[in-house]
Design a protein around this motif. Structure first.
Motif, PDB file in Angstrom:
ATOM      1  N   GLY A   1       0.817  -1.203   0.000  1.00 52.14           N
ATOM      2  CA  GLY A   1       0.000   0.000   0.000  1.00 52.14           C
ATOM      3  C   GLY A   1       0.854   1.258   0.000  1.00 52.14           C
ATOM      4  O   GLY A   1       2.048   1.228   0.297  1.00 52.14           O
ATOM      5  N   LEU A   2       0.224   2.378  -0.311  1.00 49.66           N
ATOM      6  CA  LEU A   2       0.928   3.661  -0.376  1.00 49.66           C
ATOM      7  C   LEU A   2       1.631   3.980   0.942  1.00 49.66           C
ATOM      8  O   LEU A   2       2.793   4.389   0.957  1.00 49.66           O
ATOM      9  CB  LEU A   2      -0.069   4.773  -0.747  1.00 49.66           C
ATOM     10  N   HIS A   3       0.936   3.782   2.047  1.00 51.43           N
ATOM     11  CA  HIS A   3       1.524   4.052   3.362  1.00 51.43           C
ATOM     12  C   HIS A   3       2.810   3.252   3.569  1.00 51.43           C
ATOM     13  O   HIS A   3       3.833   3.794   3.988  1.00 51.43           O
ATOM     14  CB  HIS A   3       0.511   3.710   4.465  1.00 51.43           C
ATOM     15  N   TRP A   4       2.743   1.945   3.259  1.00 50.91           N
ATOM     16  CA  TRP A   4       3.903   1.094   3.512  1.00 50.91           C
ATOM     17  C   TRP A   4       5.030   1.351   2.531  1.00 50.91           C
ATOM     18  O   TRP A   4       6.211   1.278   2.885  1.00 50.91           O
ATOM     19  CB  TRP A   4       3.492  -0.378   3.521  1.00 50.91           C
ATOM     20  N   ARG A   5       4.707   1.687   1.296  1.00 48.75           N
ATOM     21  CA  ARG A   5       5.761   2.022   0.330  1.00 48.75           C
ATOM     22  C   ARG A   5       6.496   3.291   0.769  1.00 48.75           C
ATOM     23  O   ARG A   5       7.710   3.363   0.692  1.00 48.75           O
ATOM     24  CB  ARG A   5       5.175   2.199  -1.058  1.00 48.75           C
ATOM     25  N   ALA A   6       5.736   4.283   1.229  1.00 50.85           N
ATOM     26  CA  ALA A   6       6.360   5.513   1.735  1.00 50.85           C
ATOM     27  C   ALA A   6       7.225   5.198   2.949  1.00 50.85           C
ATOM     28  O   ALA A   6       8.346   5.716   3.081  1.00 50.85           O
ATOM     29  CB  ALA A   6       5.277   6.538   2.092  1.00 50.85           C
ATOM     30  N   TRP A   7       6.731   4.359   3.824  1.00 51.29           N
ATOM     31  CA  TRP A   7       7.482   3.947   5.015  1.00 51.29           C
ATOM     32  C   TRP A   7       8.821   3.316   4.601  1.00 51.29           C
ATOM     33  O   TRP A   7       9.865   3.623   5.170  1.00 51.29           O
ATOM     34  CB  TRP A   7       6.643   2.955   5.818  1.00 51.29           C
ATOM     35  N   GLN A   8       8.787   2.423   3.622  1.00 51.83           N
ATOM     36  CA  GLN A   8       9.987   1.726   3.178  1.00 51.83           C
ATOM     37  C   GLN A   8      11.001   2.700   2.559  1.00 51.83           C
ATOM     38  O   GLN A   8      12.207   2.618   2.831  1.00 51.83           O
ATOM     39  CB  GLN A   8       9.615   0.626   2.173  1.00 51.83           C
ATOM     40  N   VAL A   9      10.509   3.644   1.765  1.00 53.17           N
ATOM     41  CA  VAL A   9      11.399   4.634   1.156  1.00 53.17           C
ATOM     42  C   VAL A   9      12.021   5.514   2.234  1.00 53.17           C
ATOM     43  O   VAL A   9      13.239   5.746   2.242  1.00 53.17           O
ATOM     44  CB  VAL A   9      10.643   5.498   0.118  1.00 53.17           C
ATOM     45  N   LEU A  10      11.218   5.981   3.171  1.00 53.59           N
ATOM     46  CA  LEU A  10      11.744   6.827   4.247  1.00 53.59           C
ATOM     47  C   LEU A  10      12.769   6.084   5.093  1.00 53.59           C
ATOM     48  O   LEU A  10      13.772   6.653   5.512  1.00 53.59           O
ATOM     49  CB  LEU A  10      10.602   7.350   5.120  1.00 53.59           C
ATOM     50  N   ARG A  11      12.529   4.802   5.326  1.00 54.95           N
ATOM     51  CA  ARG A  11      13.484   3.996   6.099  1.00 54.95           C
ATOM     52  C   ARG A  11      14.815   3.904   5.362  1.00 54.95           C
ATOM     53  O   ARG A  11      15.882   4.062   5.952  1.00 54.95           O
ATOM     54  CB  ARG A  11      12.915   2.609   6.348  1.00 54.95           C
ATOM     55  N   ARG A  12      14.770   3.680   4.036  1.00 52.98           N
ATOM     56  CA  ARG A  12      16.002   3.601   3.261  1.00 52.98           C
ATOM     57  C   ARG A  12      16.744   4.929   3.269  1.00 52.98           C
ATOM     58  O   ARG A  12      17.966   4.966   3.376  1.00 52.98           O
ATOM     59  CB  ARG A  12      15.698   3.165   1.828  1.00 52.98           C
ATOM     60  N   VAL A  13      16.001   6.018   3.146  1.00 55.51           N
ATOM     61  CA  VAL A  13      16.634   7.346   3.169  1.00 55.51           C
ATOM     62  C   VAL A  13      17.283   7.592   4.523  1.00 55.51           C
ATOM     63  O   VAL A  13      18.424   8.056   4.604  1.00 55.51           O
ATOM     64  CB  VAL A  13      15.582   8.446   2.857  1.00 55.51           C
ATOM     65  N   LYS A  14      16.602   7.234   5.578  1.00 52.91           N
ATOM     66  CA  LYS A  14      17.128   7.416   6.930  1.00 52.91           C
ATOM     67  C   LYS A  14      18.456   6.666   7.094  1.00 52.91           C
ATOM     68  O   LYS A  14      19.436   7.215   7.602  1.00 52.91           O
ATOM     69  CB  LYS A  14      16.103   6.912   7.962  1.00 52.91           C
ATOM     70  N   TYR A  15      18.491   5.405   6.674  1.00 51.18           N
ATOM     71  CA  TYR A  15      19.713   4.629   6.810  1.00 51.18           C
ATOM     72  C   TYR A  15      20.829   5.133   5.899  1.00 51.18           C
ATOM     73  O   TYR A  15      21.987   5.084   6.252  1.00 51.18           O
ATOM     74  CB  TYR A  15      19.452   3.137   6.600  1.00 51.18           C
ATOM     75  N   ALA A  16      20.467   5.621   4.717  1.00 49.53           N
ATOM     76  CA  ALA A  16      21.467   6.171   3.802  1.00 49.53           C
ATOM     77  C   ALA A  16      22.092   7.427   4.399  1.00 49.53           C
ATOM     78  O   ALA A  16      23.311   7.612   4.323  1.00 49.53           O
ATOM     79  CB  ALA A  16      20.836   6.474   2.443  1.00 49.53           C
TER      80      ALA A  16
END
Length: 137
Positions: free
Chosen positions: A118-133
Motif C-alpha cells: 500500500g501507499l503508506h507502507w511504500r512511503a514507510w519503506q522509502v523513508l526507512r532507506r533514506v534514513k539509513y542512507a
C-alpha cells in the motif's frame, strides 16, 4: 561479520565452528479455526503464531498459562465436565484476546514495513532507506 558488529562477542566465539550457513526463509503467520472443542485448549503458538520478530511469543504463552491457571481452570473444576462452553470462556477471555490482538498487530506491522504494497507502507519503506542512507554517510 561478528567482529564488525560486536568485537567482544567475536572474541567469546572465536573457538566456535561454523556448522552451516544461515538460512533465510519466510515466516508463516497463522491462527487456527474450529479450536473450541470439548476438553482441549491450544495455547501459545499452537493457537496463533505471530512473527518471531514481533517479540510477543513468550508473553503470549505466559499470559495464556497465567489466565488458565489463575482463572479458568479453577472455575472449570468447580463443576463436572470440560465441554465446549468452558473452553470457549478461555478463548473469549478479554485479557487473552487483548494480548493476542496486540501480538498480531505487531506481526502485521512488522511484515508490512518490509513487504507491504500500500501507499503508506511504500512511503514507510522509502523513508526507512533514506534514513539509513543518511546515517551511513
Amino acid at each position: 561479520a561478528m567482529a564488525e558488529i560486536s568485537p567482544a562477542a567475536a572474541r567469546d566465539l572465536r573457538e566456535a565452528e561454523l556448522v552451516r550457513r544461515c538460512e533465510a526463509r519466510g515466516t508463516d503467520l497463522y491462527t487456527v479455526s474450529g479450536h473450541v472443542r470439548d476438553g482441549l485448549v491450544l495455547i501459545g503458538d499452537a493457537f496463533h503464531a505471530p512473527c518471531p520478530a514481533s517479540g510477543s511469543g513468550m508473553s503470549r504463552i505466559l499470559n495464556d498459562i497465567k489466565r488458565l491457571a489463575e482463572i479458568h481452570i479453577p472455575q472449570w473444576l468447580e463443576s463436572p465436565g470440560m465441554g465446549r462452553d468452558k473452553i470457549a470462556e478461555f478463548y473469549g477471555d478479554k485479557v487473552k484476546k487483548s494480548v493476542d490482538t496486540r501480538s498480531l498487530r505487531r506481526s502485521l506491522r512488522g511484515r508490512n514495513s518490509q513487504v507491504g504494497q500500500g501507499l503508506h507502507w511504500r512511503a514507510w519503506q522509502v523513508l526507512r532507506r533514506v534514513k539509513y542512507a543518511l546515517k551511513a554517510g
